[in-house]
Design an enzyme around this catalytic site. Structure first.
Site, PDB file in Angstrom:
ATOM      1  N   LEU A 124      -1.398   0.420   5.204  1.00 54.99           N
ATOM      2  CA  LEU A 124      -2.514  -0.669   5.305  1.00 54.99           C
ATOM      3  C   LEU A 124      -1.877  -1.174   4.389  1.00 54.99           C
ATOM      4  O   LEU A 124      -2.669  -0.969   2.863  1.00 54.99           O
ATOM      5  CB  LEU A 124      -3.292   0.152   5.060  1.00 54.99           C
ATOM      6  CG  LEU A 124      -5.153  -0.474   5.970  1.00 54.99           C
ATOM      7  CD1 LEU A 124      -4.980  -1.151   6.641  1.00 54.99           C
ATOM      8  CD2 LEU A 124      -6.020   0.854   5.399  1.00 54.99           C
ATOM      9  N   ASP A 125      -1.978  -2.584   4.761  1.00 50.48           N
ATOM     10  CA  ASP A 125      -1.102  -3.240   3.550  1.00 50.48           C
ATOM     11  C   ASP A 125      -2.177  -4.405   2.783  1.00 50.48           C
ATOM     12  O   ASP A 125      -3.638  -4.030   2.954  1.00 50.48           O
ATOM     13  CB  ASP A 125      -0.840  -5.092   4.402  1.00 50.48           C
ATOM     14  CG  ASP A 125      -2.063  -5.603   5.214  1.00 50.48           C
ATOM     15  OD1 ASP A 125      -2.427  -6.215   4.867  1.00 50.48           O
ATOM     16  OD2 ASP A 125      -1.255  -5.410   6.576  1.00 50.48           O
ATOM     17  N   MET A 126      -1.710  -4.914   1.461  1.00 48.23           N
ATOM     18  CA  MET A 126      -2.823  -5.259   0.351  1.00 48.23           C
ATOM     19  C   MET A 126      -3.755  -6.093   0.978  1.00 48.23           C
ATOM     20  O   MET A 126      -5.030  -5.604   0.440  1.00 48.23           O
ATOM     21  CB  MET A 126      -1.837  -6.331  -0.476  1.00 48.23           C
ATOM     22  CG  MET A 126      -2.812  -6.016  -1.925  1.00 48.23           C
ATOM     23  SD  MET A 126      -1.704  -6.644  -2.902  1.00 48.23           S
ATOM     24  CE  MET A 126      -0.870  -8.525  -2.698  1.00 48.23           C
ATOM     25  N   ASP A 127      -3.643  -6.492   1.852  1.00 49.26           N
ATOM     26  CA  ASP A 127      -4.839  -7.207   2.024  1.00 49.26           C
ATOM     27  C   ASP A 127      -5.325  -7.232   3.347  1.00 49.26           C
ATOM     28  O   ASP A 127      -6.738  -7.288   3.766  1.00 49.26           O
ATOM     29  CB  ASP A 127      -4.269  -8.987   3.381  1.00 49.26           C
ATOM     30  CG  ASP A 127      -3.015  -9.643   1.639  1.00 49.26           C
ATOM     31  OD1 ASP A 127      -3.837  -9.470   0.592  1.00 49.26           O
ATOM     32  OD2 ASP A 127      -2.246 -10.407   2.488  1.00 49.26           O
ATOM     33  N   SER A 128      -5.767  -5.686   3.727  1.00 47.86           N
ATOM     34  CA  SER A 128      -6.391  -4.732   4.444  1.00 47.86           C
ATOM     35  C   SER A 128      -7.123  -4.532   3.903  1.00 47.86           C
ATOM     36  O   SER A 128      -6.977  -3.372   2.924  1.00 47.86           O
ATOM     37  CB  SER A 128      -5.785  -4.388   5.616  1.00 47.86           C
ATOM     38  OG  SER A 128      -4.171  -5.558   6.112  1.00 47.86           O
TER      39      SER A 128
END
Length: 261
Positions: A124-128
């Site tokens: 779950l990437d930083m922008d999500s």
């Protein structure tokens, strides 16, 4: 109560392999339990880590073995945008830092420290934002991200750009990433520019890259479910332990519907 199960497969099988296939523990954990004398077949202790169980025999784990397996910690976090799952660069905040007593949602006998072995299970990437599993349980990790995992991951995705039926069809089963065909995805319009994605894989920034390929730009990506585990009413930035029932549902293989004639 001790864990007991009748072996009903047609052919003999190594005990450690069978336990791993049933989501009870990893093969290495099974070997450790055997070495400690905590596994028995038809009431007789198993001493050989290579022992096979025969059709019709009953395997039992001692109470202490079951307690040890269930003590491996797994938590879920409602990850905000700006927090990274793991391996932060300087100045970044890893998700494990959210696991404080103040941020706890509900009861917990144990509060992990920053040096715990809890690792993110699924990207779950930083922008999500949304549901993130952190676990030290190898069985949970295998069920969610192992090569044979068939668990659905559900996301609510807000995009900009024109949404057309052709683009939706391509998102469902017409794209390749890194030279590999993607598995079928469920994609539907919820309302306006909000899409629901349901995937059975988790390639790096997969949804964002899929959308870019059909000229859609993701402005918000929110994961709400992994398998049977839902974010539900967990507030942003808070965390909780998963329950034994949730763990069982997560690691148990889905039952196939009976064939119809």
């Amino acid at each position: 109560m001790a864990w007991t199960r009748l072996y009903d497969e047609p052919e003999p099988q190594r005990v450690n392999r069978w336990l791993a296939q049933n989501g009870v523990c990893s093969r290495r954990e099974a070997e450790g339990l055997i070495a400690q004398g905590l596994v028995s077949i038809d009431g007789q202790r198993v001493d050989d880590v290579g022992r096979k169980i025969e059709p019709g025999q009953t395997l039992t784990l001692a109470d202490v073995a079951q307690a040890a397996l269930e003590s491996s910690m797994t938590v879920i976090v409602h990850k905000p945008v700006g927090v990274v799952s793991s391996q932060p660069d300087p100045g970044q905040v890893p998700a494990v830092r959210l696991l404080t007593r103040e941020a706890l949602y509900g009861p917990a006998a144990t509060i992990p420290d920053w040096d715990s072995r809890l690792a993110p299970v699924g990207r779950l990437d930083m922008d999500s934002r949304g549901l993130l599993i952190l676990s030290e349980d190898g069985v949970v990790a295998k069920a969610v991200i192992g090569p044979d995992s068939n668990l659905e991951k559900e996301y609510m995705v807000r995009v900009t750009g024109q949404i057309t039926e052709k683009k939706l069809t391509m998102l469902r089963h017409g794209l390749q990433l890194d030279g590999r065909q993607l598995r079928y995805a469920k994609v539907k319009v919820v309302e306006g520019q909000l899409l629901r994605f349901v995937l059975k894989e988790g390639r790096n920034r997969q949804i964002r890259r899929m959308c870019e390929m059909v000229e859609l730009n993701v402005v918000d990506l929110f994961r709400v479910r992994i398998g049977t585990l839902r974010l539900a009413d967990l507030p942003e930035g808070r965390w909780r332990h998963i329950t034994p029932a949730e763990r069982t549902a997560l690691i148990s293989p889905p039952q196939r519907a009976p064939a119809t004639t």
